[in-house]
Design a protein around this motif. Structure first.
Motif, PDB file in Angstrom:
ATOM      1  N   SER A 115       0.801  -1.234   0.000  1.00 15.50           N
ATOM      2  CA  SER A 115       0.000   0.000   0.000  1.00 15.50           C
ATOM      3  C   SER A 115       0.830   1.278   0.000  1.00 15.50           C
ATOM      4  CB  SER A 115      -0.966   0.014   1.188  1.00 15.50           C
ATOM      5  OG  SER A 115      -0.240   0.016   2.405  1.00 15.50           O
ATOM      6  N   HIS A 116       2.078   1.214   0.394  1.00 16.93           N
ATOM      7  CA  HIS A 116       2.927   2.403   0.415  1.00 16.93           C
ATOM      8  C   HIS A 116       3.549   2.713  -0.947  1.00 16.93           C
ATOM      9  CE1 HIS A 116       5.687  -0.962   0.849  1.00 16.93           C
ATOM     10  NE2 HIS A 116       6.653  -0.160   0.419  1.00 16.93           N
ATOM     11  N   LEU A 117       3.424   1.797  -1.898  1.00 13.57           N
ATOM     12  CA  LEU A 117       4.041   1.978  -3.218  1.00 13.57           C
ATOM     13  C   LEU A 117       3.170   2.850  -4.118  1.00 13.57           C
ATOM     14  CD1 LEU A 117       5.244  -1.698  -3.668  1.00 13.57           C
ATOM     15  CD2 LEU A 117       6.583   0.277  -2.914  1.00 13.57           C
ATOM     16  N   LYS A 118       3.806   3.568  -5.038  1.00 11.60           N
ATOM     17  CA  LYS A 118       3.095   4.544  -5.875  1.00 11.60           C
ATOM     18  C   LYS A 118       2.922   4.123  -7.328  1.00 11.60           C
ATOM     19  CE  LYS A 118       2.748   7.407  -2.489  1.00 11.60           C
ATOM     20  NZ  LYS A 118       1.544   7.244  -1.706  1.00 11.60           N
ATOM     21  N   THR A 119       3.733   3.179  -7.799  1.00 10.96           N
ATOM     22  CA  THR A 119       3.591   2.792  -9.205  1.00 10.96           C
ATOM     23  C   THR A 119       3.116   1.348  -9.320  1.00 10.96           C
ATOM     24  OG1 THR A 119       5.837   1.944  -9.579  1.00 10.96           O
ATOM     25  CG2 THR A 119       5.508   4.336  -9.840  1.00 10.96           C
ATOM     26  N   ALA A 120       2.404   1.080 -10.393  1.00  5.97           N
ATOM     27  CA  ALA A 120       1.899  -0.266 -10.646  1.00  5.97           C
ATOM     28  C   ALA A 120       3.057  -1.247 -10.805  1.00  5.97           C
ATOM     29  CB  ALA A 120       1.016  -0.263 -11.890  1.00  5.97           C
ATOM     30  N   ARG A 121       4.149  -0.794 -11.404  1.00  4.78           N
ATOM     31  CA  ARG A 121       5.326  -1.651 -11.595  1.00  4.78           C
ATOM     32  C   ARG A 121       5.896  -2.092 -10.244  1.00  4.78           C
ATOM     33  NH1 ARG A 121       8.391  -5.145 -14.609  1.00  4.78           N
ATOM     34  NH2 ARG A 121      10.522  -5.001 -13.915  1.00  4.78           N
ATOM     35  N   GLU A 122       6.011  -1.158  -9.298  1.00  3.55           N
ATOM     36  CA  GLU A 122       6.529  -1.489  -7.976  1.00  3.55           C
ATOM     37  C   GLU A 122       5.630  -2.519  -7.285  1.00  3.55           C
ATOM     38  OE1 GLU A 122       8.555   2.769  -6.638  1.00  3.55           O
ATOM     39  OE2 GLU A 122       6.399   2.477  -6.381  1.00  3.55           O
TER      40      GLU A 122
END
Length: 134
Positions: free
Chosen positions: A102-109
């Motif tokens: 949930s802390h990630l900002k990109t779909a790739r991450e």
């Protein structure tokens, strides 16, 4: 009087109501069927929504920019595709996996972290192959 389509979002064009669909299908949810099954279904789902949405999960060069830096139609489109992909991915996760990403900002991450967690890294996969060969 114009009749409105039942069950679908609609748009009024002139004096005619037209049904519009912004979403189709049911989002695959990661559950008891396991990660490989969910991964395949989620990939198919994202591609069915838009190739740009799927591409957002694979782009190694995309970074989230501030609103003032989104100054071309291409950059705006990339951010919209990423936002949709992130939303679909979050919607397909249970609480434990959601907390993990949930802390990630990109779909790739998000896609990469889920893959590494559920399938392991290339090193772990190579060790497993060697273990099963013995």
């Amino acid at each position: 009087m114009v009749s409105e389509p039942v069950g679908f979002p609609h748009t009024l064009i002139g004096d005619e109501t037209v049904a519009t669909m912004t979403y189709s299908g049911k989002i695959p949810v990661l559950g008891s069927d396991g990660y490989p099954y969910w991964k395949g279904r989620m990939e198919a789902f994202l591609v069915s929504q838009s190739q740009d949405i799927w591409d957002a999960t694979q782009s190694t060069t995309f970074t989230v920019l501030s609103a003032t830096e989104r100054n071309t139609p291409t950059i705006v489109a990339q951010h919209e595709a990423n936002a949709k992909a992130v939303n679909f991915l979050f919607s397909g996760l249970g609480s434990m996996d959601y907390e993990r990403v949930s802390h990630l900002k990109t779909a790739r991450e998000i896609w990469s972290l889920l893959n590494a967690h559920h399938e392991g890294t290339a090193t772990i996969k190579a060790r497993l192959v060697e273990t099963y060969r013995r």
